[in-house]
Write an enzyme that holds these catalytic residues in place. Structure first.
Site, PDB file in Angstrom:
ATOM      1  N   TYR A   1      57.509  53.619 -22.735  1.00 15.79           N
ATOM      2  CA  TYR A   1      57.134  52.462 -23.548  1.00 15.79           C
ATOM      3  C   TYR A   1      55.839  51.848 -23.045  1.00 15.79           C
ATOM      4  CZ  TYR A   1      58.916  49.310 -19.861  1.00 15.79           C
ATOM      5  OH  TYR A   1      59.129  48.646 -18.675  1.00 15.79           O
ATOM      6  N   CYS A   2      55.164  51.177 -23.970  1.00 19.11           N
ATOM      7  CA  CYS A   2      53.943  50.431 -23.640  1.00 19.11           C
ATOM      8  C   CYS A   2      54.145  48.984 -24.073  1.00 19.11           C
ATOM      9  CB  CYS A   2      52.703  51.082 -24.228  1.00 19.11           C
ATOM     10  SG  CYS A   2      52.787  51.457 -25.996  1.00 19.11           S
ATOM     11  N   GLY A   3      53.077  48.313 -24.526  1.00 21.04           N
ATOM     12  CA  GLY A   3      53.168  46.879 -24.699  1.00 21.04           C
ATOM     13  C   GLY A   3      53.916  46.378 -25.922  1.00 21.04           C
TER      14      GLY A   3
ATOM     15  N   CYS B   1      51.251  49.642 -30.228  1.00 19.74           N
ATOM     16  CA  CYS B   1      50.530  50.207 -29.085  1.00 19.74           C
ATOM     17  C   CYS B   1      50.577  51.736 -29.134  1.00 19.74           C
ATOM     18  CB  CYS B   1      51.151  49.698 -27.793  1.00 19.74           C
ATOM     19  SG  CYS B   1      50.492  50.450 -26.303  1.00 19.74           S
TER      20      CYS B   1
END
Length: 220
Positions: free
Chosen positions: A173-175, A179
């Site tokens: 996962y990112c932000g 994203c």
């Protein structure tokens, strides 16, 4: 003279709508929802010019959507409270359901990788075969992350692949919901033979998920 008796009430409601009626301000709110930042940090993280960032923040402050604090010469901005975060999540979900053009734009940006929902991941956190991978910056990870997630920023991922177990089911996962970093990480992992999927909504999707009321994420 007002056109109808309730007009002053609706004028106040329109202040919030007006503050949100800008793609720049919506972007800034999503970035601030991840952690507090200075104007300079916010401009860099959002890709918006510094002068424009400052001007847009003033409009968000006027609508009481963001607040600030001083630490020496620096001013740090953050969302006014958790209700703003939940409202943003509801708005994005509502718009996604209503607007085919939005769904097309998201698909064009993120691709068609099948993701893992926050609810699904919550049920898998105790599974030793699941590895949660945070591919944001170390500073973002330190500010808050999914319980048990390990930090491997995307820029370091290729060089650190050997650290990841081959038999794990990886959720990266990112932000936030738009994203591109975690889809890029998943494609890289798959190219090297790993079983990997992105987390729908990223860190913000996890924080905003309803079950978080009973299960708080790791903050520091």
């Amino acid at each position: 003279m007002s056109g109808f008796p309730e007009e002053p009430i609706y004028q106040q409601l329109a202040r919030v709508a007006k503050a949100l009626a800008s793609p720049v301000r919506l972007r800034l709110l999503d970035v601030l929802d991840q952690r507090e930042r200075t104007v300079e940090e916010l401009a860099q993280a959002s890709g918006i010019a510094l002068k424009n960032t400052s001007a847009q923040l003033q409009q968000l402050r006027a609508a009481h959507l963001v607040t600030s604090r001083k630490d020496g010469p620096r001013v740090y901005y953050r969302l006014a409270d958790e209700r703003v975060s939940r409202f943003l999540g509801d708005l994005q979900g509502f718009a996604h359901d209503r607007l085919a053009d939005l769904r097309d734009a998201v698909r064009d940006r993120l691709g068609t990788l099948e993701g893992v929902t926050a609810a699904e991941l919550a049920g898998r956190l105790a599974d030793p075969g699941t590895l949660v991978l945070d591919v944001r910056s170390a500073a973002d990870y330190a500010a808050g992350h999914v319980p048990g997630a390990i930090s491997v920023p995307l820029a370091e991922l290729r060089e650190r692949l050997a650290e990841l177990p081959r038999d794990a089911s990886i959720v990266a996962y990112c932000g936030g919901p738009y994203c591109v970093v975690s889809p890029e990480a998943v494609r890289l992992l798959r190219e090297h033979g790993y079983d990997a999927r992105p987390l729908d909504g990223g860190w913000l999707g996890w924080r905003r998920a309803p079950r978080q009321a009973a299960e708080k994420p790791v903050e520091r």
